[in-house]
Write an enzyme that holds these catalytic residues in place. Sequence first.
Site, mmCIF file in Angstrom:
data_model
loop_
_atom_site.group_PDB
_atom_site.id
_atom_site.type_symbol
_atom_site.label_atom_id
_atom_site.label_comp_id
_atom_site.label_asym_id
_atom_site.label_seq_id
_atom_site.Cartn_x
_atom_site.Cartn_y
_atom_site.Cartn_z
ATOM 1 N N ASP A 115 -25.021 56.520 -46.680
ATOM 2 C CA ASP A 115 -24.210 56.285 -45.470
ATOM 3 C C ASP A 115 -24.642 54.940 -44.904
ATOM 4 O O ASP A 115 -25.723 54.812 -44.341
ATOM 5 C CB ASP A 115 -24.484 57.408 -44.459
ATOM 6 C CG ASP A 115 -23.789 57.150 -43.118
ATOM 7 O OD1 ASP A 115 -23.036 56.170 -43.001
ATOM 8 O OD2 ASP A 115 -24.013 57.945 -42.187
ATOM 9 N N TRP B 41 -34.528 58.670 -46.297
ATOM 10 C CA TRP B 41 -34.039 60.007 -46.564
ATOM 11 C C TRP B 41 -33.746 60.093 -48.046
ATOM 12 O O TRP B 41 -33.592 59.070 -48.702
ATOM 13 C CB TRP B 41 -32.837 60.364 -45.704
ATOM 14 C CG TRP B 41 -31.524 59.756 -46.061
ATOM 15 C CD1 TRP B 41 -30.464 60.399 -46.640
ATOM 16 C CD2 TRP B 41 -31.095 58.422 -45.838
ATOM 17 N NE1 TRP B 41 -29.417 59.529 -46.789
ATOM 18 C CE2 TRP B 41 -29.774 58.311 -46.308
ATOM 19 C CE3 TRP B 41 -31.710 57.296 -45.294
ATOM 20 C CZ2 TRP B 41 -29.056 57.124 -46.243
ATOM 21 C CZ3 TRP B 41 -30.998 56.109 -45.230
ATOM 22 C CH2 TRP B 41 -29.688 56.044 -45.701
ATOM 23 N N ASP C 252 -33.167 52.043 -45.661
ATOM 24 C CA ASP C 252 -32.417 51.061 -44.876
ATOM 25 C C ASP C 252 -33.152 49.719 -44.935
ATOM 26 O O ASP C 252 -34.385 49.665 -45.014
ATOM 27 C CB ASP C 252 -32.311 51.524 -43.415
ATOM 28 C CG ASP C 252 -31.314 52.670 -43.263
ATOM 29 O OD1 ASP C 252 -30.502 52.875 -44.182
ATOM 30 O OD2 ASP C 252 -31.348 53.338 -42.220
ATOM 31 N N TRP D 62 -32.902 54.483 -39.969
ATOM 32 C CA TRP D 62 -34.304 54.621 -40.369
ATOM 33 C C TRP D 62 -35.103 53.347 -40.126
ATOM 34 O O TRP D 62 -36.282 53.281 -40.456
ATOM 35 C CB TRP D 62 -34.395 55.045 -41.833
ATOM 36 C CG TRP D 62 -34.030 56.480 -42.017
ATOM 37 C CD1 TRP D 62 -32.866 56.965 -42.523
ATOM 38 C CD2 TRP D 62 -34.819 57.620 -41.657
ATOM 39 N NE1 TRP D 62 -32.888 58.335 -42.497
ATOM 40 C CE2 TRP D 62 -34.058 58.767 -41.980
ATOM 41 C CE3 TRP D 62 -36.088 57.784 -41.096
ATOM 42 C CZ2 TRP D 62 -34.537 60.054 -41.754
ATOM 43 C CZ3 TRP D 62 -36.560 59.074 -40.870
ATOM 44 C CH2 TRP D 62 -35.787 60.176 -41.200
ATOM 45 N N TYR E 295 -30.235 47.243 -38.042
ATOM 46 C CA TYR E 295 -29.884 47.794 -39.362
ATOM 47 C C TYR E 295 -28.947 46.833 -40.090
ATOM 48 O O TYR E 295 -27.948 46.392 -39.536
ATOM 49 C CB TYR E 295 -29.209 49.156 -39.198
ATOM 50 C CG TYR E 295 -28.507 49.605 -40.462
ATOM 51 C CD1 TYR E 295 -29.245 50.092 -41.547
ATOM 52 C CD2 TYR E 295 -27.127 49.507 -40.598
ATOM 53 C CE1 TYR E 295 -28.614 50.478 -42.722
ATOM 54 C CE2 TYR E 295 -26.485 49.887 -41.771
ATOM 55 C CZ TYR E 295 -27.238 50.368 -42.819
ATOM 56 O OH TYR E 295 -26.610 50.739 -43.987
HETATM 57 N N1 ABN Z 1 -29.162 55.091 -42.469
HETATM 58 C C1 ABN Z 1 -27.955 54.425 -42.301
HETATM 59 C C2 ABN Z 1 -27.598 54.301 -40.860
HETATM 60 C C3 ABN Z 1 -28.037 53.215 -40.147
HETATM 61 C C4 ABN Z 1 -27.701 53.085 -38.812
HETATM 62 C C5 ABN Z 1 -26.952 54.075 -38.207
HETATM 63 C C6 ABN Z 1 -26.513 55.172 -38.947
HETATM 64 C C7 ABN Z 1 -26.841 55.296 -40.292
#
Ligand code: ABN
Length: 173
Positions: A75, A100, A119, A151, A160
């Site tokens: 995701d 994860w 991430d 994460w 992110y």
């Molecule tokens: N682990 C992916 C993610 C990053 C930021 C927000 C939601 C999902």
Amino acid sequence: MNWLDSLTEAFTRRQASHVSRRSFLSSLGKWAVGASVLPVLPVARAQNEAPPSEADMTGIDDPTSCNYWRYCALDGYICACCGGTATSCPPGTVTAPLTWVGTCHNPVDGRDYIISYNDCCGKGECGICPCLRTERDKPVYHPQLNNDINWCMGAGSLAYHCTIGAIVGLAES
Ligand code: ABN
């Protein structure tokens, strides 16, 4: 049906003589609240997803495609589209140490592999190749098996950028 009427009447009369109005209303209220909350309790809905159809198989061996076999629970943005690879973060980003994990089926050798989704952090969102797949994704109260979490919280910067999918090992059945 007479016997049912009699039984119901006897039961109702017995209840009426033994249960106060207040306690009856209180029980009724509890049942009403319970019945309304039950359908919204979180459940793992992703467990029995069907495998991709023939038409969906395009890109199953392409690390820049969301259909890539390793990305079955990814995701986020695919790092291989953002200057990195399937297993390495793009320059200028840091690999989050907390991850994860998912289990993906490799159609080439027919085996299941444990995949770590890390991430990549320290830059704003890559914005290219968004991907959302949820095979064996679990609700957020199993955080290590939930993919909808940033994460980067363990990486020094919460910014992110994208996500990689590295093989951790074979999943034994
Ligand atoms: N682990 C992916 C993610 C990053 C930021 C927000 C939601 C999902």
